[in-house]
Each structure stands twice: as C-alpha cells, then as structure tokens.
Write a protein that holds these residues in place. Structure first.
Motif, PDB file in Angstrom:
ATOM      1  N   PRO A   1       0.873  -1.311  -0.063  1.00 54.03           N
ATOM      2  CA  PRO A   1       0.152  -0.008   0.081  1.00 54.03           C
ATOM      3  C   PRO A   1       0.827   1.069  -0.070  1.00 54.03           C
ATOM      4  CG  PRO A   1      -0.750  -1.377   1.843  1.00 54.03           C
ATOM      5  CD  PRO A   1       0.400  -2.037   1.227  1.00 54.03           C
ATOM      6  N   ILE A   2       2.026   1.209   0.526  1.00 52.84           N
ATOM      7  CA  ILE A   2       2.927   2.251   0.543  1.00 52.84           C
ATOM      8  C   ILE A   2       3.619   2.618  -0.781  1.00 52.84           C
ATOM      9  CG2 ILE A   2       4.983   3.410   1.354  1.00 52.84           C
ATOM     10  CD1 ILE A   2       4.631   1.300   3.996  1.00 52.84           C
ATOM     11  N   CYS A   3       3.537   1.666  -1.528  1.00 48.19           N
ATOM     12  CA  CYS A   3       4.052   1.768  -3.115  1.00 48.19           C
ATOM     13  C   CYS A   3       3.017   2.225  -3.854  1.00 48.19           C
ATOM     14  CB  CYS A   3       4.521   0.595  -3.673  1.00 48.19           C
ATOM     15  SG  CYS A   3       5.316   0.414  -5.003  1.00 48.19           S
ATOM     16  N   GLU A   4       1.849   1.666  -3.562  1.00 48.40           N
ATOM     17  CA  GLU A   4       0.684   2.022  -4.435  1.00 48.40           C
ATOM     18  C   GLU A   4       0.279   3.611  -4.109  1.00 48.40           C
ATOM     19  OE1 GLU A   4      -1.842  -1.237  -3.626  1.00 48.40           O
ATOM     20  OE2 GLU A   4      -1.084  -2.737  -5.248  1.00 48.40           O
ATOM     21  N   SER A   5       0.386   4.174  -2.931  1.00 53.18           N
ATOM     22  CA  SER A   5       0.091   5.351  -2.686  1.00 53.18           C
ATOM     23  C   SER A   5       0.495   6.366  -3.570  1.00 53.18           C
ATOM     24  CB  SER A   5       0.340   5.809  -1.401  1.00 53.18           C
ATOM     25  OG  SER A   5       1.756   5.984  -1.138  1.00 53.18           O
ATOM     26  N   GLY A   6       1.774   6.172  -4.291  1.00 56.00           N
ATOM     27  CA  GLY A   6       2.218   7.061  -5.403  1.00 56.00           C
ATOM     28  C   GLY A   6       3.025   8.171  -4.535  1.00 56.00           C
ATOM     29  N   LYS A   7       3.399   8.016  -3.129  1.00 61.66           N
ATOM     30  CA  LYS A   7       3.973   9.158  -2.350  1.00 61.66           C
ATOM     31  C   LYS A   7       5.146   9.472  -2.651  1.00 61.66           C
ATOM     32  CE  LYS A   7       0.171  10.050   0.938  1.00 61.66           C
ATOM     33  NZ  LYS A   7      -0.069   9.508   2.280  1.00 61.66           N
ATOM     34  N   LEU A   8       6.073   8.151  -3.042  1.00 61.11           N
ATOM     35  CA  LEU A   8       7.560   7.864  -3.025  1.00 61.11           C
ATOM     36  C   LEU A   8       7.674   7.713  -4.529  1.00 61.11           C
ATOM     37  CD1 LEU A   8       8.168   6.022   0.323  1.00 61.11           C
ATOM     38  CD2 LEU A   8       8.260   8.266  -0.092  1.00 61.11           C
ATOM     39  N   ASN A   9       8.646   8.251  -4.924  1.00 54.87           N
ATOM     40  CA  ASN A   9       9.259   7.855  -6.191  1.00 54.87           C
ATOM     41  C   ASN A   9      10.216   6.450  -5.982  1.00 54.87           C
ATOM     42  OD1 ASN A   9      12.011   8.097  -5.655  1.00 54.87           O
ATOM     43  ND2 ASN A   9      11.833  10.412  -6.390  1.00 54.87           N
ATOM     44  N   LYS A  10      10.583   5.827  -7.070  1.00 49.33           N
ATOM     45  CA  LYS A  10      11.005   4.382  -7.063  1.00 49.33           C
ATOM     46  C   LYS A  10      12.347   4.431  -5.987  1.00 49.33           C
ATOM     47  CE  LYS A  10      12.547   0.538  -9.702  1.00 49.33           C
ATOM     48  NZ  LYS A  10      12.556  -0.015 -11.070  1.00 49.33           N
ATOM     49  N   GLU A  11      13.402   5.281  -6.366  1.00 48.12           N
ATOM     50  CA  GLU A  11      14.272   5.471  -5.377  1.00 48.12           C
ATOM     51  C   GLU A  11      14.092   5.746  -4.090  1.00 48.12           C
ATOM     52  OE1 GLU A  11      14.071   7.316  -8.427  1.00 48.12           O
ATOM     53  OE2 GLU A  11      15.244   5.973  -9.709  1.00 48.12           O
ATOM     54  N   GLU A  12      13.097   6.458  -3.738  1.00 50.50           N
ATOM     55  CA  GLU A  12      12.700   6.679  -2.289  1.00 50.50           C
ATOM     56  C   GLU A  12      12.065   5.333  -1.793  1.00 50.50           C
ATOM     57  OE1 GLU A  12      11.742  11.571  -2.540  1.00 50.50           O
ATOM     58  OE2 GLU A  12      10.069  10.008  -3.146  1.00 50.50           O
ATOM     59  N   PHE A  13      11.290   4.929  -2.550  1.00 49.69           N
ATOM     60  CA  PHE A  13      10.776   3.667  -2.021  1.00 49.69           C
ATOM     61  C   PHE A  13      11.567   2.478  -1.665  1.00 49.69           C
ATOM     62  CE2 PHE A  13       8.265  -0.238  -2.751  1.00 49.69           C
ATOM     63  CZ  PHE A  13       7.513  -0.206  -1.523  1.00 49.69           C
ATOM     64  N   ILE A  14      12.546   2.414  -2.817  1.00 47.46           N
ATOM     65  CA  ILE A  14      13.554   1.454  -2.413  1.00 47.46           C
ATOM     66  C   ILE A  14      14.322   1.599  -1.271  1.00 47.46           C
ATOM     67  CG2 ILE A  14      15.732   0.340  -3.191  1.00 47.46           C
ATOM     68  CD1 ILE A  14      14.225   0.536  -6.247  1.00 47.46           C
ATOM     69  N   ASP A  15      14.841   2.886  -1.063  1.00 51.02           N
ATOM     70  CA  ASP A  15      15.205   3.271   0.251  1.00 51.02           C
ATOM     71  C   ASP A  15      14.340   3.012   1.388  1.00 51.02           C
ATOM     72  OD1 ASP A  15      17.692   4.415  -0.935  1.00 51.02           O
ATOM     73  OD2 ASP A  15      16.888   6.204  -1.141  1.00 51.02           O
ATOM     74  N   HIS A  16      13.102   3.094   1.329  1.00 48.06           N
ATOM     75  CA  HIS A  16      12.008   2.973   2.397  1.00 48.06           C
ATOM     76  C   HIS A  16      12.199   1.410   2.843  1.00 48.06           C
ATOM     77  CE1 HIS A  16       8.872   3.198   4.927  1.00 48.06           C
ATOM     78  NE2 HIS A  16       8.143   2.282   4.336  1.00 48.06           N
ATOM     79  N   ILE A  17      12.242   0.449   1.691  1.00 40.70           N
ATOM     80  CA  ILE A  17      12.208  -1.016   1.792  1.00 40.70           C
ATOM     81  C   ILE A  17      13.409  -1.447   2.722  1.00 40.70           C
ATOM     82  CG2 ILE A  17      12.578  -3.091   0.831  1.00 40.70           C
ATOM     83  CD1 ILE A  17      10.937  -2.195  -1.811  1.00 40.70           C
ATOM     84  N   HIS A  18      14.546  -0.969   2.304  1.00 36.36           N
ATOM     85  CA  HIS A  18      15.966  -1.085   2.845  1.00 36.36           C
ATOM     86  C   HIS A  18      15.786  -0.819   4.392  1.00 36.36           C
ATOM     87  CE1 HIS A  18      18.113  -3.262  -0.189  1.00 36.36           C
ATOM     88  NE2 HIS A  18      17.299  -2.319  -1.007  1.00 36.36           N
ATOM     89  N   ASN A  19      15.271   0.461   4.701  1.00 41.95           N
ATOM     90  CA  ASN A  19      15.290   1.041   6.073  1.00 41.95           C
ATOM     91  C   ASN A  19      14.319   0.165   6.988  1.00 41.95           C
ATOM     92  OD1 ASN A  19      17.524   2.826   5.521  1.00 41.95           O
ATOM     93  ND2 ASN A  19      15.999   4.527   4.742  1.00 41.95           N
ATOM     94  N   SER A  20      13.106  -0.195   6.231  1.00 43.98           N
ATOM     95  CA  SER A  20      12.090  -0.640   7.073  1.00 43.98           C
ATOM     96  C   SER A  20      12.385  -2.129   7.305  1.00 43.98           C
ATOM     97  CB  SER A  20      10.850  -0.672   6.304  1.00 43.98           C
ATOM     98  OG  SER A  20      10.852  -1.445   5.185  1.00 43.98           O
ATOM     99  N   VAL A  21      13.268  -2.771   7.075  1.00 49.92           N
ATOM    100  CA  VAL A  21      13.609  -4.240   7.051  1.00 49.92           C
ATOM    101  C   VAL A  21      14.813  -4.644   8.043  1.00 49.92           C
ATOM    102  CG1 VAL A  21      12.100  -5.190   5.357  1.00 49.92           C
ATOM    103  CG2 VAL A  21      14.397  -4.941   4.953  1.00 49.92           C
ATOM    104  N   LYS A  22      15.570  -3.456   8.415  1.00 53.68           N
ATOM    105  CA  LYS A  22      16.859  -3.338   8.893  1.00 53.68           C
ATOM    106  C   LYS A  22      16.554  -4.089  10.476  1.00 53.68           C
ATOM    107  CE  LYS A  22      19.710  -0.156   6.570  1.00 53.68           C
ATOM    108  NZ  LYS A  22      20.465   1.325   6.406  1.00 53.68           N
TER     109      LYS A  22
END
Length: 88
Positions: A67-88
């Motif tokens: 749902p975070i991805c589908e919201s469109g609030k982040l571009n691809k690079e920001e979203f990929i960073d979010h993925i990596h930061n959220s599973v640390k």
C-alpha cells in the motif's frame, strides 16, 4: 498519477509500475533465501519448515509495503530506500 508520453521521465513523483515486482526484487537482495523460495514455488517444490517461516515473514513485509508503494507518495528510488530501511 500517470503522465502522458515522456512526462514520468521528467517528474520525480510518478507512480511506480508493478509495485509487487519492485518489492519482491528488493526483498530478494535483502533476503537471498527469498529467491530460492520463489524458485521452489514456481517449480511446485515443497518448502522446508524454515523456508515456510521465512516465506510467511516476507509475505508480511510485502503486505505492509504494497500500500505504501501504491500510494504514489514516493518515487522508485525513495521507495527502495524505504524498503531497505524498514527491514533493518
């Protein structure tokens, strides 16, 4: 929001196409076992109990991230960073 031809290349906030693929590709980088799990599932091979546990956990991450991805609030690079930061 989808743009007309070429517009998304200029905008930093265009939606990410195929969010599930983006998430799964990044999770395969973070969790190498996920690539093995996906391969086994495609070939209808039974997962070990440890693989089942990992698969369940990774699916939980996907359910949270989709749902975070589908919201469109982040571009691809920001979203990929979010993925990596959220599973640390």
């Amino acid at each position: 929001m989808k743009g007309s031809n070429g517009v998304c290349k200029l905008s930093t906030k265009c939606g990410i196409s195929n969010c599930r693929n983006v998430i799964e590709e990044e999770l395969m980088v973070i969790f190498p076992i996920y690539k093995k799990i996906k391969s086994k599932l495609k070939r209808d091979i039974v997962l070990s109990s440890e693989e089942q546990k990992s698969h369940k956990q990774i699916n939980s991450y996907i359910d949270i991230l989709l749902p975070i991805c589908e919201s469109g609030k982040l571009n691809k690079e920001e979203f990929i960073d979010h993925i990596h930061n959220s599973v640390k």
